[in-house]
Design an enzyme around this catalytic site. Structure first.
Site, PDB file in Angstrom:
ATOM      1  N   ALA A  45       0.823  -1.217   0.000  1.00 26.31           N
ATOM      2  CA  ALA A  45       0.000   0.000   0.000  1.00 26.31           C
ATOM      3  C   ALA A  45       0.851   1.258   0.000  1.00 26.31           C
ATOM      4  O   ALA A  45       0.490   2.274   0.575  1.00 26.31           O
ATOM      5  CB  ALA A  45      -0.919  -0.009   1.218  1.00 26.31           C
ATOM      6  N   ARG A  58      -3.532   8.399 -10.488  1.00 28.33           N
ATOM      7  CA  ARG A  58      -4.767   8.588 -11.259  1.00 28.33           C
ATOM      8  C   ARG A  58      -5.975   8.960 -10.403  1.00 28.33           C
ATOM      9  O   ARG A  58      -7.022   9.321 -10.928  1.00 28.33           O
ATOM     10  CB  ARG A  58      -5.062   7.310 -12.074  1.00 28.33           C
ATOM     11  N   THR A  74       6.939  -3.508  -6.788  1.00 27.53           N
ATOM     12  CA  THR A  74       6.258  -4.425  -5.862  1.00 27.53           C
ATOM     13  C   THR A  74       7.238  -5.415  -5.223  1.00 27.53           C
ATOM     14  O   THR A  74       7.055  -5.791  -4.058  1.00 27.53           O
ATOM     15  CB  THR A  74       5.134  -5.188  -6.595  1.00 27.53           C
ATOM     16  N   ASP A 115      -5.180  -1.764  -2.770  1.00 28.92           N
ATOM     17  CA  ASP A 115      -6.206  -1.083  -3.558  1.00 28.92           C
ATOM     18  C   ASP A 115      -7.227  -2.054  -4.155  1.00 28.92           C
ATOM     19  O   ASP A 115      -7.940  -1.712  -5.089  1.00 28.92           O
ATOM     20  CB  ASP A 115      -5.560  -0.240  -4.665  1.00 28.92           C
ATOM     21  N   GLU A 166       4.841  -8.038 -17.523  1.00 25.34           N
ATOM     22  CA  GLU A 166       4.138  -6.776 -17.330  1.00 25.34           C
ATOM     23  C   GLU A 166       3.701  -6.185 -18.671  1.00 25.34           C
ATOM     24  O   GLU A 166       4.373  -6.350 -19.690  1.00 25.34           O
ATOM     25  CB  GLU A 166       5.030  -5.785 -16.578  1.00 25.34           C
ATOM     26  N   ASN A 207      -2.571 -11.442 -14.313  1.00 20.25           N
ATOM     27  CA  ASN A 207      -2.192 -11.533 -12.905  1.00 20.25           C
ATOM     28  C   ASN A 207      -3.043 -10.535 -12.122  1.00 20.25           C
ATOM     29  O   ASN A 207      -3.114  -9.365 -12.469  1.00 20.25           O
ATOM     30  CB  ASN A 207      -0.702 -11.176 -12.791  1.00 20.25           C
ATOM     31  N   ASN A 246     -43.914  15.235  28.896  1.00 23.77           N
ATOM     32  CA  ASN A 246     -44.292  15.839  27.620  1.00 23.77           C
ATOM     33  C   ASN A 246     -43.584  17.175  27.496  1.00 23.77           C
ATOM     34  O   ASN A 246     -43.710  18.038  28.368  1.00 23.77           O
ATOM     35  CB  ASN A 246     -45.805  16.038  27.540  1.00 23.77           C
ATOM     36  N   ALA A 256     -46.696  27.904  29.227  1.00 22.99           N
ATOM     37  CA  ALA A 256     -46.233  28.144  27.856  1.00 22.99           C
ATOM     38  C   ALA A 256     -45.563  29.504  27.776  1.00 22.99           C
ATOM     39  O   ALA A 256     -45.997  30.471  28.403  1.00 22.99           O
ATOM     40  CB  ALA A 256     -47.411  28.079  26.893  1.00 22.99           C
TER      41      ALA A 256
HETATM   42  C1  UD1 Z   1       0.624  -5.078 -10.598  1.00 22.23           C
HETATM   43  C2  UD1 Z   1       1.340  -6.303 -11.155  1.00 22.23           C
HETATM   44  C3  UD1 Z   1       0.601  -6.763 -12.396  1.00 22.23           C
HETATM   45  C4  UD1 Z   1      -0.856  -7.048 -12.087  1.00 22.23           C
HETATM   46  C5  UD1 Z   1      -1.506  -5.838 -11.423  1.00 22.23           C
HETATM   47  C6  UD1 Z   1      -2.877  -6.221 -10.912  1.00 22.23           C
HETATM   48  C7  UD1 Z   1       3.713  -6.007 -10.617  1.00 22.23           C
HETATM   49  C8  UD1 Z   1       5.043  -5.653 -11.156  1.00 22.23           C
HETATM   50  N1  UD1 Z   1       2.694  -5.953 -11.471  1.00 22.23           N
HETATM   51  O1  UD1 Z   1       0.724  -4.077 -11.575  1.00 22.23           O
HETATM   52  O2  UD1 Z   1       1.207  -7.932 -12.919  1.00 22.23           O
HETATM   53  O3  UD1 Z   1      -1.542  -7.396 -13.280  1.00 22.23           O
HETATM   54  O4  UD1 Z   1      -0.736  -5.395 -10.313  1.00 22.23           O
HETATM   55  O5  UD1 Z   1      -3.553  -5.104 -10.427  1.00 22.23           O
HETATM   56  O6  UD1 Z   1       3.596  -6.361  -9.468  1.00 22.23           O
HETATM   57  N2  UD1 Z   1       3.219  -0.843  -4.512  1.00 22.23           N
HETATM   58  C9  UD1 Z   1       4.054  -0.592  -3.445  1.00 22.23           C
HETATM   59  N3  UD1 Z   1       5.321  -0.211  -3.679  1.00 22.23           N
HETATM   60  C10 UD1 Z   1       5.826  -0.086  -4.936  1.00 22.23           C
HETATM   61  C11 UD1 Z   1       4.962  -0.348  -6.026  1.00 22.23           C
HETATM   62  C12 UD1 Z   1       3.671  -0.724  -5.779  1.00 22.23           C
HETATM   63  O7  UD1 Z   1       3.634  -0.704  -2.285  1.00 22.23           O
HETATM   64  O8  UD1 Z   1       7.004   0.273  -5.057  1.00 22.23           O
HETATM   65  C13 UD1 Z   1       1.846  -1.268  -4.247  1.00 22.23           C
HETATM   66  C14 UD1 Z   1       0.812  -0.291  -4.787  1.00 22.23           C
HETATM   67  O9  UD1 Z   1       0.472   0.673  -3.812  1.00 22.23           O
HETATM   68  C15 UD1 Z   1      -0.355  -1.216  -5.115  1.00 22.23           C
HETATM   69  C16 UD1 Z   1       0.308  -2.542  -5.448  1.00 22.23           C
HETATM   70  O10 UD1 Z   1       1.602  -2.474  -4.903  1.00 22.23           O
HETATM   71  O11 UD1 Z   1      -1.208  -1.404  -4.001  1.00 22.23           O
HETATM   72  C17 UD1 Z   1       0.400  -2.803  -6.952  1.00 22.23           C
HETATM   73  O12 UD1 Z   1       1.163  -1.767  -7.530  1.00 22.23           O
HETATM   74  P1  UD1 Z   1       0.741  -1.076  -8.890  1.00 22.23           P
HETATM   75  O13 UD1 Z   1       1.709   0.000  -9.181  1.00 22.23           O
HETATM   76  O14 UD1 Z   1      -0.701  -0.738  -8.872  1.00 22.23           O
HETATM   77  O15 UD1 Z   1       1.033  -2.282  -9.906  1.00 22.23           O
HETATM   78  P2  UD1 Z   1       0.346  -2.505 -11.289  1.00 22.23           P
HETATM   79  O16 UD1 Z   1       1.072  -1.724 -12.331  1.00 22.23           O
HETATM   80  O17 UD1 Z   1      -1.120  -2.354 -11.183  1.00 22.23           O
HETATM   81 MG    MG Z   2      -2.520  -1.420  -9.702  1.00 21.55          MG
END
Ligand code: UD1
Ligand code: MG
Length: 465
Positions: free
Chosen positions: A15, A21, A83, A107, A159, A174, A381, A427
């Site tokens: 998170a 966006r 991630t 999210d 990706e 994924n 009342n 009253a």
């Molecule tokens: C990610 C997946 C993708 C998948 C998609 C599904 C990766 C590389 N890709 O892409 O394969 O189809 O989710 O929704 O994992 N976050 C962090 N730190 C970071 C980056 C992200 O905590 O450095 C968290 C974000 O807050 C989010 C989650 O990881 O909650 C996913 O990150 P996001 O950037 O939304 O990845 P996607 O591009 O959607």
């Molecule tokens: Mg995402």
């Protein structure tokens, strides 16, 4: 049915992302659906699935997110390098964990506990070191794609930005939800590189990496694609909100609640409803509200953090941090503010505001009144237009009204003041002194009638009519 995952399973919730966006000053996972922040849905799903330890990775707006996360452990990812990097940041917090580690996105509020439990079960039965939750989408653009080998087995996740042209058409994606063998994951995590189009450490690369090591990886498909909806924009926030609203309302209807139009009823996931409750359109029940059997609520009613006893009726009103007793009636257009207690069969009627007060059993405040910081006994009342003058500009003072008292219309009760049991106020009186039990308190200039005055006035000035 929700299956419990084995003891010792942990969940890691990513998170730290900004959520560009959303175009918001608030971090994405702090946005709310039915009053609950997105990240809390994910935490609660993990707990319901049986994950004992929950760790949340925070970064963007970390303080805001951590305040919402509450009791769970938070780890900071100062720079969002992907991630995979987010998981690396949690290594210390999860030290010693050898069993299942579920990785979830903060999210994705619609993910169900059943699905988390399925992932954990799949890891147990397949002995895989990683299980990926997948789904198939009509429009897979933006998602990581599931790439399979010639035997149809999961080979890699690629990706969207790194796809070969031939891989673009892959509709299987994924969902960003996984169950790993924690020990094996952390052993191999330092091998992740960031040589990709985004220069990020992708958690998704672990799949190909495990395969190269000859380790087993597998996947599970969700039968409810909508549960994987990630919230990236306010449009998706509203979409996810709609799904959640329908899901919650459906459960309550199956549990014996009538909704005239379920599209126009909003109930937080933390609300408990009894049987034969009727919810009219434009009713919103938020927070830790509980509603007992047989209540009729709405239309146009908002109730937050309140306890509503059986057979109460609340029409076109706002109720916040209050208790409404059995068979009590509220509204139309009443406002019960924090600390209000209506005891059984009490009434707060039309355009009545009550705050920090107890209205005793069977007592009535039927019309156009303000009651603040008062204790009202049983069978009282309170006449139309009565006001407790509780505030002297510096302090708040209490009004006490004994059992069976009768407060005349338009009485000003200048607190602190006590009206004894069975007493009556005249009253229009401004009552600033205590009225003993059984007495009349009246404060009025004597009335004078001037014989023939009205007729003489009309004759002298004529009439505009
Ligand atoms: C990610 C997946 C993708 C998948 C998609 C599904 C990766 C590389 N890709 O892409 O394969 O189809 O989710 O929704 O994992 N976050 C962090 N730190 C970071 C980056 C992200 O905590 O450095 C968290 C974000 O807050 C989010 C989650 O990881 O909650 C996913 O990150 P996001 O950037 O939304 O990845 P996607 O591009 O959607
Ligand atoms: Mg995402």
């Amino acid at each position: 049915m929700t299956r419990k995952v084995p003891m010792g399973a942990a969940a890691l919730i990513l998170a730290a992302g900004e959520g560009t966006r959303m175009k918001s000053a608030l971090p994405k996972v702090a946005h709310r659906i039915l009053g609950v922040p997105l990240v809390r849905y994910v935490i609660d799903a993990a707990h319901t699935a049986g994950c004992e330890q929950v760790v949340v990775v925070t970064g963007h707006g970390a303080e805001t997110v951590e305040a919402l996360v509450g009791a769970e452990t938070c780890v900071r990812q100062e720079e969002q390098l992907g991630t995979g990097h987010a998981v690396m940041c949690a290594e210390k917090a999860l030290e010693g964990l050898t069993g299942a580690l579920v990785v979830l996105s903060g999210d994705s509020p619609l993910l169900r506990p059943e699905t988390i439990a399925r992932l954990v079960d799949a890891r147990e039965t397949s002995r895989a070191v990683a299980v990926v939750l997948t789904t198939t989408l009509a429009d897979p653009a933006g998602y990581g794609r599931i790439v399979r080998d010639e035997l149809g087995k999961l080979a890699a996740i690629v990706e969207d930005k790194d796809l070969e042209p031939a891989q673009r058409a892959i509709a299987e994606v994924n969902t960003g939800t996984y169950c790993f063998d924690a020990g094996v994951l952390f052993e191999h995590l330092n091998r992740l590189g960031n040589a990709n189009s985004q220069g990020e450490y992708y958690l998704t690369d672990m799949i190909a990496l495990f395969r190269a090591e000859g380790l087993t990886v597998t996947d599970v498909a969700t039968d409810q694609p909508e549960e994987t909806l990630g919230v990236n924009s306010r449009v998706q926030l509203a979409e996810a909100g709609k799904v959640m609203q329908r899901r919650i309302n459906r459960e309550h209807m199956l549990g014996g609640v009538t909704m005239t139009d379920p599209e126009l009823v909003w109930i937080a996931p933390t609300v408990a409803l009894g049987r034969d409750v009727v919810l009219e359109p434009m009713t919103t029940l938020m927070g830790t509200t509980s509603v007992a059997d047989g209540c009729v609520l709405g239309p146009d009613t908002r109730i937050t953090d309140s306890v509503i006893a059986a057979d109460a009726v609340i029409d076109s009103s706002v109720v916040v941090e209050s208790v409404v007793g059995e068979g009590a009636s509220v509204g139309p257009r009443a406002y019960l503010r924090p600390g209000t207690v209506l005891e059984a069969r009490a009434r707060a009627g039309t355009s009545v505001e009550i705050k920090n007060s107890v209205v005793g059993e069977g007592s009535k405040v039927p019309h156009l009144s303000y009651i603040g910081d008062a204790t009202i006994g049983k069978g009282v009342n309170v006449g139309a237009g009565t006001i407790t003058c509780n505030y002297d500009g510096v302090r708040k003072h209490r009004t006490v009204i004994g059992d069976g008292a009768f407060i005349g219309s338009d009485t000003m009760l200048v607190a602190p003041v006590t009206i004894g049991d069975g007493a009556i106020t005249g009253a229009g009186s401004a009552i600033a002194k205590d009225v003993p039990a059984g007495s009349l308190g009246i404060e009025r200039c004597g009335q004078k009638n001037v014989d023939g005055w009205a007729a003489r006035k009309r004759a002298a000035h004529g009439s505009d009519e």
